[in-house]
Scaffold this active site. Structure first.
Site, short mmCIF file in Angstrom:
data_model
loop_
_atom_site.label_atom_id
_atom_site.label_comp_id
_atom_site.label_asym_id
_atom_site.label_seq_id
_atom_site.Cartn_x
_atom_site.Cartn_y
_atom_site.Cartn_z
N LYS A 41 57.40 -9.49 -8.67
CA LYS A 41 57.58 -8.28 -7.90
C LYS A 41 56.06 -7.86 -7.42
O LYS A 41 54.99 -8.03 -8.09
CB LYS A 41 58.15 -7.22 -8.56
CG LYS A 41 59.53 -7.38 -9.02
CD LYS A 41 60.09 -6.31 -9.91
CE LYS A 41 61.36 -6.49 -10.65
NZ LYS A 41 61.17 -7.67 -11.66
N ASP A 67 56.18 -13.51 -13.73
CA ASP A 67 55.56 -12.51 -12.68
C ASP A 67 54.40 -13.23 -11.80
O ASP A 67 54.01 -14.22 -12.24
CB ASP A 67 55.09 -11.35 -13.23
CG ASP A 67 56.12 -10.59 -13.79
OD1 ASP A 67 56.04 -9.41 -14.71
OD2 ASP A 67 57.28 -10.54 -13.65
N MET A 88 49.04 0.07 -11.56
CA MET A 88 49.72 -0.10 -10.19
C MET A 88 49.86 1.18 -9.58
O MET A 88 50.88 1.64 -8.91
CB MET A 88 51.50 -0.52 -10.74
CG MET A 88 51.18 -1.68 -11.38
SD MET A 88 53.18 -2.02 -12.36
CE MET A 88 53.21 -0.74 -13.41
#
Length: 255
Positions: free
Chosen positions: A62, A41, A177
């Site tokens: 992502k 990631d 997030m």
């Protein structure tokens, strides 16, 4: 397909911790040094990724609002590489299964008869607040903590997070997030009766060299986010413990 002698490789689902390379586990560091391929990631951070030879790295990360790699591709790639007999590290920020899709990858590997191992990492849900001088629990204030994702599967018809229930617990709420959706869930918490003066902290790039922290209250934190320009990746800490930062900041190194 398997390698020439018919053997299948192995996949390691590895947590990199919050980003400081000194917070990698001994096992994670060893696996990064010996793996044939590392699928990573973006969240492990540039210092950790920079330690991995470029020819061994594949970026399958992502990022909210930016480029992304479909999870289906990552799942298939893990199986493909293992069937070539390779030792594969799937490197994730924090811990592999704390909002990291490690659970999905475990099931996919098992369904395809690929040997795998999970290597836990220090979750940023705890390490991030700690690096900012914020304990997620404190005997004087709170004895429970809830970890929540602010970035749910967009295909869900409605959120699985019950913000009203979280407001009723009286515990610390840590949102991962969730910077982009901060206005929505802070409004939900106020609507559910949480005190607008409840301390809130935003920790951007926790433990990275460019870590930033911004503090406010449930009522002001959206304006603070905008004025300070806080951007992902960042953690939101909601609760009385967020006020502890001001008490220790003078002597807290690296914050």
């Amino acid at each position: 397909m398997t390698d020439a002698d018919g053997s299948v490789g192995k996949v390691y689902l590895v947590g990199s911790g919050p980003g400081d390379p000194d917070l990698l586990t001994v096992k994670a560091k060893r696996l990064l040094e010996t793996a044939d391929v590392v699928l990573h990631d973006k969240l492990p951070g540039p210092e950790i990724l920079g330690q991995i030879p470029e020819e061994k790295r594949e970026d399958v990360g992502k990022r909210a609002g930016g480029e992304w790699t479909p999870q289906e591709y990552t799942n298939a790639r893990l199986v493909e590489l293992a069937r070539e007999g390779k030792t594969v590290v799937r490197l994730k920020g924090g811990d592999p299964t704390v909002f990291g899709r490690g659970g999905e990858e475990m099931v996919h590997l098992a369904q395809n008869e690929i040997p795998f191992e999970v290597v836990p990492g220090i979750t940023s849900a705890i390490a991030g607040p700690e690096a900012a001088g914020i304990p997620v629990t404190h005997r004087d204030y709170v004895s429970s903590v809830s970890f929540v994702t602010g970035h749910e599967d967009p295909t869900k018809e409605e959120s699985a997070v019950d913000w009203a229930a979280l407001a009723d617990t009286g515990g610390t709420i840590v949102v991962l997030m969730g910077v982009g959706k901060l206005p929505g869930y802070t409004a939900e918490l106020r609507k559910a009766g949480m005190d607008p003066e409840t301390p809130v902290a935003l920790i951007e790039r926790a433990t990275w060299p460019d870590q930033r922290v911004a503090t406010g209250t449930l009522d002001t934190i959206v304006d603070v986010r905008d004025s300070e320009g806080i951007e992902p990746p960042a953690i939101t800490v909601i609760g009385d413990v967020a006020g502890e930062r001001d008490r220790v900041l003078e002597f807290l190194e690296g914050a």
